[in-house]
Design a protein around this motif. Structure first.
Motif, PDB file in Angstrom:
ATOM      1  N   ALA A  41      36.680  -2.757  18.148  1.00 45.61           N
ATOM      2  CA  ALA A  41      37.994  -3.316  18.429  1.00 45.61           C
ATOM      3  C   ALA A  41      39.071  -2.249  18.330  1.00 45.61           C
ATOM      4  O   ALA A  41      38.936  -1.272  17.583  1.00 45.61           O
ATOM      5  N   THR A  42      40.152  -2.410  19.105  1.00 47.66           N
ATOM      6  CA  THR A  42      41.319  -1.554  19.005  1.00 47.66           C
ATOM      7  C   THR A  42      42.545  -2.452  18.897  1.00 47.66           C
ATOM      8  O   THR A  42      42.421  -3.675  18.778  1.00 47.66           O
ATOM      9  N   SER A  43      43.728  -1.855  19.003  1.00 47.75           N
ATOM     10  CA  SER A  43      44.953  -2.643  18.924  1.00 47.75           C
ATOM     11  C   SER A  43      45.148  -3.508  20.156  1.00 47.75           C
ATOM     12  O   SER A  43      45.997  -4.399  20.165  1.00 47.75           O
ATOM     13  N   GLU A  44      44.356  -3.292  21.220  1.00 45.44           N
ATOM     14  CA  GLU A  44      44.564  -4.025  22.464  1.00 45.44           C
ATOM     15  C   GLU A  44      43.312  -4.669  23.042  1.00 45.44           C
ATOM     16  O   GLU A  44      43.414  -5.551  23.892  1.00 45.44           O
ATOM     17  N   THR A  45      42.136  -4.264  22.621  1.00 49.20           N
ATOM     18  CA  THR A  45      40.910  -4.765  23.251  1.00 49.20           C
ATOM     19  C   THR A  45      39.797  -5.018  22.242  1.00 49.20           C
ATOM     20  O   THR A  45      39.837  -4.560  21.100  1.00 49.20           O
ATOM     21  N   LEU A  46      38.796  -5.750  22.707  1.00 48.38           N
ATOM     22  CA  LEU A  46      37.533  -5.925  22.001  1.00 48.38           C
ATOM     23  C   LEU A  46      36.430  -5.637  23.002  1.00 48.38           C
ATOM     24  O   LEU A  46      36.489  -6.084  24.150  1.00 48.38           O
ATOM     25  N   ALA A  47      35.425  -4.884  22.579  1.00 48.84           N
ATOM     26  CA  ALA A  47      34.277  -4.593  23.436  1.00 48.84           C
ATOM     27  C   ALA A  47      33.002  -4.841  22.644  1.00 48.84           C
ATOM     28  O   ALA A  47      32.959  -4.562  21.436  1.00 48.84           O
TER      29      ALA A  47
END
Length: 269
Positions: free
Chosen positions: A52-58
């Motif tokens: 996860a990042t501040s804008e997405t989930l993968a």
């Protein structure tokens, strides 16, 4: 994985859970409502890994398929679409969507508006924003679907948080590229790199990751190393700037390291 107020986790039964701030629908729950406790993402029981990042989930499933959700302003979802600001991009997704049709994805990592993945054949791929050459493609072009970095087949891990990127090969060599304004890459200078460059000549690196103006790594001998500006003391050495790796303390039982914005966490045996 925790990344700036968002958390994604997988249980032993293969279910995927997320919680925290849900801007852009990055929690994958079909809406943009924040969650203060874990909520299951869908009903699937075949999730194998997630980032996860501040804008997405993968995330990757056990069948080797790759899935993403969240903001797509720079094509970081890998859906071959992009555009608009991160909050209004037409390609934003609030539920996981498969990236292509391939079934040979092994590991996935997310940086700031960019993503990286390693296939089962050891090849390294990137997509999304290409600020400071962060995608490692020796250009400044943003890519909205996965593109291979070079032709090598011996990549084993990637670490990225902002614009700098660190990666380790199967021979335990350490490689870096991307933004280097705070000596993030450990290459002895502050020059950005748009393709992978080896950090020193050692062959005993085990884990590595980039944070905000700092990078950290663990060697196979269990020692912990850091470099960068150390502005917030997140270098573990008292906030001392270094343009190449410097050992943190003298312990030899460090196992892993991770960074979330201005803080670091290290696991020891």
């Amino acid at each position: 994985v925790d990344a700036l107020n968002q958390v994604a986790a997988i249980k032993t039964d293969g279910t995927l859970w997320s919680w925290g701030i849900n801007t852009y629908g990055k929690l994958g729950l079909g809406d943009i409502a924040n969650r203060s406790s874990p909520v299951q993402v869908g009903t699937g029981t075949s999730w194998a890994s997630a980032t996860a990042t501040s804008e997405t989930l993968a995330a990757i499933k056990t069948d080797g398929t790759l899935w993403t959700c969240g903001s797509n302003g720079y094509g970081q979802l890998g859906q071959n679409t992009a555009g608009g600001t991160p909050s209004t991009a037409p390609g934003n997704r609030s539920s996981p969507v498969q990236v292509g049709l391939l079934t040979n994805w092994s590991k996935v990592y997310s940086g700031f508006c960019m993503s990286f993945a390693i296939k089962t054949d050891g090849t390294l791929w990137s997509w999304g924003r290409n600020y400071n050459g962060g995608l490692g493609k020796n250009d400044a072009i943003a890519y909205s679907s996965p593109v291979q970095i070079g032709a090598l087949t011996n990549w084993v891990s990637v670490g990225s948080h902002r614009n700098g990127v660190l990666a380790i090969k199967s021979d335990n060599t350490l490689w870096a590229w991307g933004g280097n304004g705070s000596y993030d890459l450990g290459l002895g200078d502050s020059t950005d790199r748009s393709s992978p460059v080896q950090v020193g000549a050692l062959t005993n690196w085990s884990k590595a990751t980039c944070g905000y103006r700092v990078s950290l790594a663990v060697k196979t001998d269990g020692t912990l190393w850091s470099w960068g500006s150390g502005t917030y003391g997140n270098d573990g050495r008292g906030g001392i700037t270094s343009n190449s790796p410097v050992q943190v303390g003298v312990l030899t039982n460090w196992l892993d390291v991770s960074v979330s914005n201005h803080t670091m966490a290290v696991a020891s045996s």
